[in-house]
Design an enzyme around this catalytic site. Sequence first.
Site, PDB file in Angstrom:
ATOM      1  NE  ARG A 120      23.723  27.673  50.489  1.00 37.73           N
ATOM      2  CZ  ARG A 120      22.655  26.949  50.821  1.00 37.73           C
ATOM      3  NH1 ARG A 120      21.790  26.582  49.898  1.00 37.73           N
ATOM      4  NH2 ARG A 120      22.466  26.599  52.072  1.00 37.73           N
ATOM      5  CE  LYS A 142      36.131  46.800  45.437  1.00 38.92           C
ATOM      6  NZ  LYS A 142      36.829  47.522  46.530  1.00 38.92           N
ATOM      7  CD  GLU A 184      35.279  58.108  41.795  1.00 38.57           C
ATOM      8  OE1 GLU A 184      36.427  57.689  41.535  1.00 38.57           O
ATOM      9  OE2 GLU A 184      34.828  58.173  42.966  1.00 38.57           O
ATOM     10  CE  LYS A 222      36.270  49.451  39.507  1.00 38.99           C
ATOM     11  NZ  LYS A 222      35.263  49.844  40.468  1.00 38.99           N
ATOM     12  CD  GLU A 232      40.128  46.581  47.079  1.00 38.19           C
ATOM     13  OE1 GLU A 232      39.257  45.999  47.720  1.00 38.19           O
ATOM     14  OE2 GLU A 232      40.093  47.784  46.801  1.00 38.19           O
ATOM     15  NE  ARG A 236      38.731  46.329  42.562  1.00 34.88           N
ATOM     16  CZ  ARG A 236      37.695  45.565  42.241  1.00 34.88           C
ATOM     17  NH1 ARG A 236      37.872  44.298  41.979  1.00 34.88           N
ATOM     18  NH2 ARG A 236      36.486  46.060  42.181  1.00 34.88           N
ATOM     19  CG  ASN A 240      41.758  52.947  46.959  1.00 34.58           C
ATOM     20  OD1 ASN A 240      40.565  52.996  46.693  1.00 34.58           O
ATOM     21  ND2 ASN A 240      42.312  51.895  47.533  1.00 34.58           N
ATOM     22  CG  HIS A 243      39.139  57.302  46.365  1.00 40.28           C
ATOM     23  ND1 HIS A 243      39.440  57.802  45.124  1.00 40.28           N
ATOM     24  CD2 HIS A 243      37.835  56.909  46.299  1.00 40.28           C
ATOM     25  CE1 HIS A 243      38.377  57.700  44.337  1.00 40.28           C
ATOM     26  NE2 HIS A 243      37.388  57.160  45.031  1.00 40.28           N
ATOM     27  CG  HIS A 247      37.710  57.398  51.698  1.00 41.22           C
ATOM     28  ND1 HIS A 247      38.417  56.289  51.286  1.00 41.22           N
ATOM     29  CD2 HIS A 247      36.550  57.383  51.013  1.00 41.22           C
ATOM     30  CE1 HIS A 247      37.713  55.650  50.369  1.00 41.22           C
ATOM     31  NE2 HIS A 247      36.577  56.288  50.187  1.00 41.22           N
ATOM     32  CG  HIS A 259      32.909  59.318  46.905  1.00 45.51           C
ATOM     33  ND1 HIS A 259      33.827  58.848  47.812  1.00 45.51           N
ATOM     34  CD2 HIS A 259      33.296  58.819  45.692  1.00 45.51           C
ATOM     35  CE1 HIS A 259      34.708  58.082  47.181  1.00 45.51           C
ATOM     36  NE2 HIS A 259      34.405  58.052  45.888  1.00 45.51           N
TER      37      HIS A 259
END
Length: 356
Positions: A120, A142, A184, A222, A232, A236, A240, A243, A247, A259
């Site tokens: 946990r 994340k 990035e 960031k 998010e 946030r 993207n 992106h 993507h 990517h």
Amino acid sequence: VEIKRLTVKGAVGIEYPVFIGRGLLEETLLEFVAGQDTTGAAIISNETVAPLYGHALQARIPGSFLVVVADGEQHKTLATVQAIYEALLEHGANRATPVIALGGGVIGDMAGFVAATFMRGVPLVQVPTSLLAMVDASIGSKVGIDLPQGKNLVGAFKDPAAVFADTDTLRTLPEIERSCGLAEIVKAGLVGDPLLFEELGNISPGNTQGYEAIIERAVAVKIAIVEQDRLEGGVRAYLNLGHTFGHALETASNYEWKHGHAVAVGLVAAARLSARLGLCDGVVIGEIERVLKRFSLPCRYKGYFPDAVWEAMRHDKKWRHGVPHFVLLADKGKPVIRNDVPREETLAVLAELREA
Ligand SMILES: NC(=O)c1ccc[n+]([C@@H]2O[C@H](COP(=O)([O-])OP(=O)(O)OC[C@H]3O[C@@H](n4cnc5c(N)ncnc54)[C@H](O)[C@@H]3O)[C@@H](O)[C@H]2O)c1
Ligand SMILES: [Zn+2]
């Protein structure tokens, strides 16, 4: 040697430091681990990074052990996570054993997921060794893994105890990975720091020792965004930028596109779409293309037809009910979200960017 230290506010009442600089694996990280109320450490790394930095680190942290997994996004799976849990148990790990994620974003996400769930939750230390992981994946809490049905479909929010971005490790990073990280960083400048964007014109791409200032600024962008929107729901989404197109290219190509390369073309697409809709000045397009070329990043795509890219875009999980959800630019450092972009405008930009 100068070490930069930034702070991130995570979940309520939690703050953690991000250290950026040379030689962190030799000293700062060891002092940090020794100063924690923990025993030993599980260093999780992969077959590429472990021989470079993992064995040496393990030898320097008393009571630590090293878990080495296969390298590659295709191993960012529940099966690998299960193997890591088993290795932790074999080594007698308990709730006071910190997990040290030593590697690129794949290791950071997967080891982070292990730290979020094993017994946990155990303490997590992020040690990003790729440029992309330093400026993106290791910041913002994340963590997660892929399913056969899609990337990053299972995960958690797990604040690390600290992040150590040792820029010495960038010396062994393959050039193509370096350029993906730079994509990035270009994005970070466009999203939140026009001066960072200008600075990118001055650095020499081959000399990663000169990267510290741009890494620090990209991390700061960031941090500022995730602090406003940890889970998010809002800003946030600015991260993207580039992106949505990116993507789509990745999926249309069945992930043959890297990517960072896809994001580079995506940044050009976002700028062109923004100019076309009258949101931003067209000169921004040339500025972006110039900096991407400096970093050997692509500004165009080949092969796929605009319709196919559009179809891939429509299925983006961030487009609710197939309604376009674009991050565009009003200017460098001024992202805007638009959900009313006509299909024809998007197709026109896709056509402009396609090389025969
Ligand atoms: N959690 C987040 O917020 C977040 C954000 C962005 C990306 N990600 C995830 O990050 C992953 C991509 O990260 P990445 O680009 O670092 O890929 P990666 O982890 O696959 O690393 C790229 C390659 O570089 C190698 N490598 C890493 N450091 C090295 C070093 N110092 N020397 C030599 N080789 C080195 C790796 O072993 C790998 O082969 C994806 O899984 C993506 O989903 C997560
Ligand atoms: Zn990205």
